[in-house]
Design a protein around this motif. Structure first.
Motif, mmCIF file in Angstrom:
data_model
loop_
_atom_site.group_PDB
_atom_site.id
_atom_site.type_symbol
_atom_site.label_atom_id
_atom_site.label_comp_id
_atom_site.label_asym_id
_atom_site.label_seq_id
_atom_site.Cartn_x
_atom_site.Cartn_y
_atom_site.Cartn_z
ATOM 1 N N ASP A 150 0.838 -1.194 0.000
ATOM 2 C CA ASP A 150 0.000 0.000 0.000
ATOM 3 C C ASP A 150 0.878 1.251 0.000
ATOM 4 O OD1 ASP A 150 -2.403 -1.263 -0.099
ATOM 5 O OD2 ASP A 150 -2.757 -1.237 2.057
ATOM 6 N N TYR A 172 -0.635 7.569 0.622
ATOM 7 C CA TYR A 172 -0.660 8.436 1.798
ATOM 8 C C TYR A 172 -2.035 8.325 2.427
ATOM 9 C CZ TYR A 172 3.645 10.347 -0.107
ATOM 10 O OH TYR A 172 4.916 10.488 -0.591
ATOM 11 N N ALA A 173 -2.096 7.710 3.600
ATOM 12 C CA ALA A 173 -3.380 7.363 4.197
ATOM 13 C C ALA A 173 -4.220 8.577 4.546
ATOM 14 C CB ALA A 173 -3.163 6.512 5.437
ATOM 15 N N PHE A 174 -3.598 9.745 4.767
ATOM 16 C CA PHE A 174 -4.358 10.921 5.164
ATOM 17 C C PHE A 174 -5.034 11.596 3.969
ATOM 18 C CE2 PHE A 174 0.005 12.190 4.371
ATOM 19 C CZ PHE A 174 -0.143 13.263 3.511
ATOM 20 N N PRO A 231 -10.945 9.834 3.505
ATOM 21 C CA PRO A 231 -9.513 9.532 3.646
ATOM 22 C C PRO A 231 -9.230 8.061 3.353
ATOM 23 C CG PRO A 231 -10.303 10.812 5.520
ATOM 24 C CD PRO A 231 -11.522 10.394 4.740
ATOM 25 N N GLN A 235 -7.265 6.130 4.714
ATOM 26 C CA GLN A 235 -7.099 5.335 5.932
ATOM 27 C C GLN A 235 -8.417 4.726 6.423
ATOM 28 O OE1 GLN A 235 -5.380 8.141 8.602
ATOM 29 N NE2 GLN A 235 -7.232 9.387 8.827
ATOM 30 N N THR A 236 -9.555 5.216 5.904
ATOM 31 C CA THR A 236 -10.847 4.643 6.284
ATOM 32 C C THR A 236 -11.281 3.532 5.343
ATOM 33 O OG1 THR A 236 -12.170 6.196 4.945
ATOM 34 C CG2 THR A 236 -11.515 6.909 7.161
ATOM 35 N N LYS A 278 -9.210 -2.942 2.485
ATOM 36 C CA LYS A 278 -8.083 -3.329 1.629
ATOM 37 C C LYS A 278 -8.488 -3.284 0.153
ATOM 38 C CE LYS A 278 -4.193 -5.417 0.376
ATOM 39 N NZ LYS A 278 -2.880 -4.756 0.378
ATOM 40 N N ARG A 299 -8.630 0.292 -1.110
ATOM 41 C CA ARG A 299 -7.288 0.854 -1.305
ATOM 42 C C ARG A 299 -6.671 0.332 -2.596
ATOM 43 N NH1 ARG A 299 -6.826 -0.386 4.208
ATOM 44 N NH2 ARG A 299 -5.338 -2.065 3.802
#
Length: 323
Positions: free
Chosen positions: A103, A106-108, A147, A149-150, A153, A156
Motif C-alpha cells: 500500500d 498516503y493514508a491521510f 480519507p 485510511q478509512t 483493503k 485501497r
C-alpha cells in the motif's frame, strides 16, 4: 513443494511469433540479491492483451515487475518496454502504469486527492478531469472524498489502480491486484482489465491464485523458483504434459455401455462410473478427443456432455511445482 527443472516442462506456444515487435521483452534476464538468485535466465515477450504471471509466493513475480518498472536493473540480460530499457529512465512512466503489491499510498489523503496528485505528476493538461475519469473506471466516485485510511483493503487497491490508470498508459503492471477485494469488486476489476486488454493495452498482472489467472489472462507465464517453467495458453501447456493422464467427465444416454466401448481404446487408461457421470482417464488427449464422437455414434450412444475435469490452472500449477 519442489520446483521442477526448467528442462522438465517445455514452453508452450499457442501461435507463431507476432509480426510486430513485442511491447515487453525479457532477454535472458537474471537478477540476484547477494547470493540469492531471484530471477534466473528468463526470456519472454509480451504484446497487447492480458498476461498472467503465475507462481507461488517467493517465485520471483515481484522481482520481474520491479525490473520492468525500472526499480531494479538486471544482473544479466536486458529488459525493455517499447524498445527502451526502464532502468534509470523515469520517462518510461509516461507509457507505464504500476500497481505495487504494498500500500504505497498516503493514508491521510482522500482517493480523489491521491489520484489527482498522480495526474499532476504526469503533467496532464487537465488533471482534474483525468482523475475523475480514473475514479469512475474503478467505481470509486461515491467514496472518493473519504480519507484512504478509512478504506478497506479492496478499496485501497482500487484507489491504487485509479492512480495507475490516470494517464491512460499503454502498459499496465499489477502486483497481486485482487488482494482484499470482495467478489463484486474482483469481478468488476477483471472486466475492466479485460476491456483494456481488448483495446490494445499490454497488461501483466501477478497472482498466486490460480482462479484469477485462469479467468482473466489470455496467456500465462508460470514462474517457479525464479525460472520460467511454462509459457502460453494454459490448456496448451496442460496438453504437453503427456506423462499425466487427462481426466474427462462424460455424460451420455448409456454411461455403462460407453465405459465398455471406451475400455477397448488404447488411448484410455481407465474409466469409473460416478454419480456425476463417467470419469475417463485418457493417456492420449488428441486420439481420445478425435475418436470419442465416432465411438459413441458407432455404438448408438448419445453423448450429452464432455467436461475436461483437470484442465484448470490448478492442475497445471500442481504439475509444474511437483505437488
Amino acid at each position: 513443494m519442489t520446483a521442477v527443472e526448467p528442462s522438465a516442462v517445455p514452453a508452450a506456444r499457442t501461435a507463431p511469433e507476432p509480426a510486430t515487435p513485442a511491447v515487453v521483452s525479457f532477454d535472458h534476464v537474471t537478477h540476484w540479491y547477494g547470493n540469492v538468485v531471484a530471477v534466473n535466465d528468463i526470456s519472454l515477450e509480451l504484446g497487447p492483451g492480458v498476461t498472467g504471471l503465475l507462481g507461488p509466493n517467493g517465485a520471483g513475480k515481484s522481482t520481474i515487475l520491479h525490473l520492468l518498472s525500472g526499480f531494479l536493473s538486471p544482473s544479466r540480460g536486458s529488459v525493455t518496454i517499447g524498445g527502451v530499457a526502464p532502468w534509470r529512465h523515469p520517462a518510461i512512466f509516461d507509457t507505464v502504469g504500476l500497481v505495487p503489491e504494498r500500500d504505497s499510498v498516503y493514508a491521510f489523503l482522500t482517493a480523489r486527492e491521491f489520484v489527482l496528485a498522480s495526474a499532476k505528476l504526469h503533467k496532464l493538461p487537465d488533471p482534474k478531469a483525468a482523475a475523475e475519469r480514473a475514479l469512475q473506471l474503478v467505481e470509486m466516485i461515491d467514496a472518493a472524498d473519504r480519507p484512504i485510511q478509512t478504506y478497506s483493503k479492496g478499496m485501497r487497491q482500487r484507489a491504487k489502480v485509479a492512480a495507475a490508470l490516470v494517464h491512460d498508459p499503454k502498459v499496465l503492471l499489477l502486483d497481486e491486484p485482487f488482494n482484499g477485494m470482495d467478489p463484486r469488486q474482483r469481478m468488476h476489476m477483471m472486466d475492466l482489465l479485460r476491456d483494456l486488454g481488448q483495446r490494445g493495452r499490454t497488461i501483466l498482472f501477478s497472482s498466486h491464485i490460480l482462479e484469477e489467472v485462469e479467468r482473466l489472462a489470455d496467456t500465462v507465464q508460470v514462474v517457479v523458483a525464479g525460472r520460467l517453467a511454462a509459457s502460453g495458453d494454459y490448456r496448451t501447456i496442460r496438453r504437453l504434459m503427456t506423462t499425466r493422464p487427462h481426466v474427462f467427465l462424460l455424460r451420455s444416454t448409456d454411461d455403462r455401455e460407453l465405459a465398455r466401448v471406451l475400455m477397448a481404446s488404447p488411448a484410455v487408461q481407465g474409466v469409473a462410473l460416478t454419480k456425476d457421470g463417467l470419469e475417463v482417464r485418457a493417456s492420449d488427449h488428441g486420439t481420445f478427443t478425435r475418436k470419442l464422437a465416432r465411438s459413441c455414434r458407432d455404438a448408438g450412444i448419445g453423448l450429452r456432455e464432455v467436461i475436461p475435469s483437470d484442465e484448470s490452472l490448478e492442475s497445471v500449477f500442481a504439475y509444474l511445482v511437483g505437488a
